[in-house]
Design an enzyme around this catalytic site. Structure first.
Site, PDB file in Angstrom:
ATOM      1  N   CYS A  85       0.816  -1.224   0.000  1.00 14.60           N
ATOM      2  CA  CYS A  85       0.000   0.000   0.000  1.00 14.60           C
ATOM      3  C   CYS A  85       0.844   1.267   0.000  1.00 14.60           C
ATOM      4  O   CYS A  85       0.314   2.360  -0.226  1.00 14.60           O
ATOM      5  CB  CYS A  85      -0.953  -0.009   1.193  1.00 14.60           C
ATOM      6  SG  CYS A  85      -2.042  -1.437   1.174  1.00 14.60           S
ATOM      7  N   HIS A 100      -3.101   7.321   2.717  1.00 10.89           N
ATOM      8  CA  HIS A 100      -3.547   5.997   2.292  1.00 10.89           C
ATOM      9  C   HIS A 100      -4.855   5.668   3.013  1.00 10.89           C
ATOM     10  O   HIS A 100      -4.938   5.750   4.242  1.00 10.89           O
ATOM     11  CB  HIS A 100      -2.470   4.962   2.624  1.00 10.89           C
ATOM     12  CG  HIS A 100      -2.925   3.557   2.439  1.00 10.89           C
ATOM     13  ND1 HIS A 100      -3.623   3.152   1.328  1.00 10.89           N
ATOM     14  CD2 HIS A 100      -2.799   2.461   3.237  1.00 10.89           C
ATOM     15  CE1 HIS A 100      -3.904   1.860   1.456  1.00 10.89           C
ATOM     16  NE2 HIS A 100      -3.416   1.418   2.601  1.00 10.89           N
ATOM     17  N   ASN A 139      -9.879  -0.020   0.784  1.00  6.39           N
ATOM     18  CA  ASN A 139      -8.426   0.072   0.687  1.00  6.39           C
ATOM     19  C   ASN A 139      -7.995  -0.403  -0.707  1.00  6.39           C
ATOM     20  O   ASN A 139      -8.113  -1.578  -1.022  1.00  6.39           O
ATOM     21  CB  ASN A 139      -7.814  -0.812   1.783  1.00  6.39           C
ATOM     22  CG  ASN A 139      -6.305  -0.809   1.770  1.00  6.39           C
ATOM     23  OD1 ASN A 139      -5.676  -0.409   0.793  1.00  6.39           O
ATOM     24  ND2 ASN A 139      -5.715  -1.265   2.859  1.00  6.39           N
TER      25      ASN A 139
END
Ligand code: COA
Length: 326
Positions: free
Chosen positions: A112, A253, A283
């Site tokens: 990520c 994020h 996500n």
């Protein structure tokens, strides 16, 4: 010389999976998911779409904004952990689809945090004068490696791509001021996709043990994330002689609303300065930072010269921050 982000773009597949849809797949409910994560729905790539297809769509929009012809791109770097194939790189597929022959192209893997690692890499090439422009993409189709029988993980992820175009600037008030990156490989076991690589190559046993799917120790990831994000954001502010009060916008994020709220609180940044979209996308791994940036940009939230802090963390663990004067 610094590099400046002169174009942004993003793309999410059409198909939407809501929390109500998930209730039919695993033992979960909308209230639990919203309270623990903030996520209400996510986009899912259809079977004809690979990561490079999402990346290409985001790239086209970013290049349009930057008024840069696809054939003039000199460098393409894609942050992804769900490449179209182990090789060639997803960046090479994007290059081909753009009809570009000039750019060198490669992927970076930092889960990520992939888009920040990609941004840091491209920034060095542009700021040093080695290339005149770079296309940086974060793209992932994590729903392809989600275990749809594991309610601990499958509720979290969605598919998307985001892109940024970098060019050099002589304007001393603008550009990427710093990028700070970190990793702690001793935490590899708290978030990973163990199967399908050289450690556990594809086999019937690997498939039966469901090792080709994401494995996560959620509460441990949560704790590491809050601490690491706070530290790396403070590192960015300190390195530039700034405080949280100097920030006009935070692009983070989009992993979990509670992680973000907690990090912002520790930093002393008001929540309204952080553009949030995880409600709609979940996500999206590498795509998360650039798609959020693109939304904030297209909503007119970013003004020239504004101080903008980006942050991300993911499997590795790997994390980072970037401080930018827009
Ligand atoms: N629906 C309903 N119940 C669920 C559930 C779901 N989707 N997932 C887990 N549960 C249950 C658990 O089984 C557990 O039940 P038990 O107490 O009977 O054993 C209970 O909810 C609490 O589980 P726990 O894992 O302690 O919850 P949590 O508050 O830590 O929230 C996460 C779980 C995953 C939302 C949270 O840990 C998290 O966000 N971690 C970070 C994950 C992340 O961001 N990863 C990506 C980083 S890039």
């Amino acid at each position: 010389m610094r590099s400046l982000i002169v174009g942004t773009g993003s793309y999410a597949p059409k198909k939407v999976l809501t929390n109500a849809d998930l209730e039919k797949i695993v033992d979960t409910n909308d209230q639990w998911i919203v309270e623990r994560t903030g996520i209400r729905e996510r986009h899912i790539a259809d079977s004809s779409e690979a990561t490079s297809d999402l990346a290409y769509q985001a790239a086209v929009k970013a290049l349009e904004m930057a008024r840069l012809a696809p054939e003039d791109v000199e460098m393409i770097v894609v942050g992804t952990v769900t490449p179209d194939m182990p090789f060639p790189s997803t960046a090479c597929f994007v290059q081909a689809r753009l009809g570009n022959k000039k750019a060198f192209a490669f992927d970076v893997t930092a889960a990520c945090a992939g888009s920040l690692y990609a941004l840091a890499t491209a920034d060095r090439f542009v700021a040093s004068g080695a290339v005149k422009n770079a296309l940086v993409i974060g793209a992932d189709t994590l729903t392809r490696v989600c275990d749809w029988t594991d309610r601990n993980t499958c509720i979290l992820f969605g598919d998307a791509a985001g892109a940024m175009v970098l060019k050099p600037t002589d304007d001393p008030r603008r550009g990427i001021l710093s990028v700070h990156l970190h990793a702690d490989g001793s935490l590899a076991n708290i978030l990973n996709q163990p199967g399908g690589g050289s450690r556990h190559p594809f086999s019937q046993q690997v498939l039966d043990e469901r090792l080709t799917y994401i494995k996560m120790k959620g509460p441990e990831v949560y704790k590491v994330a809050v601490r690491a994000l706070e530290d790396v954001c403070r590192e960015a502010l300190d390195a530039n002689g700034m405080t949280a009060g100097d920030l006009a916008q935070v692009i983070a994020h989009q992993a979990n609303k509670r992680i973000l709220d907690s990090t912002l609180h520790r930093l002393g940044v008001p929540a309204e300065k952080c553009w949030m979209n995880l409600e709609k996308y979940g996500n999206t791994s590498s795509a998360s930072v650039p798609t959020t940036l693109d939304e904030a940009n297209r909503a007119g939230r970013l003004n020239a010269g504004d101080a903008l802090l980006m942050m991300a963390i993911g499997g590795g663990m790997a994390w980072g921050s970037a401080l930018v004067r827009w």
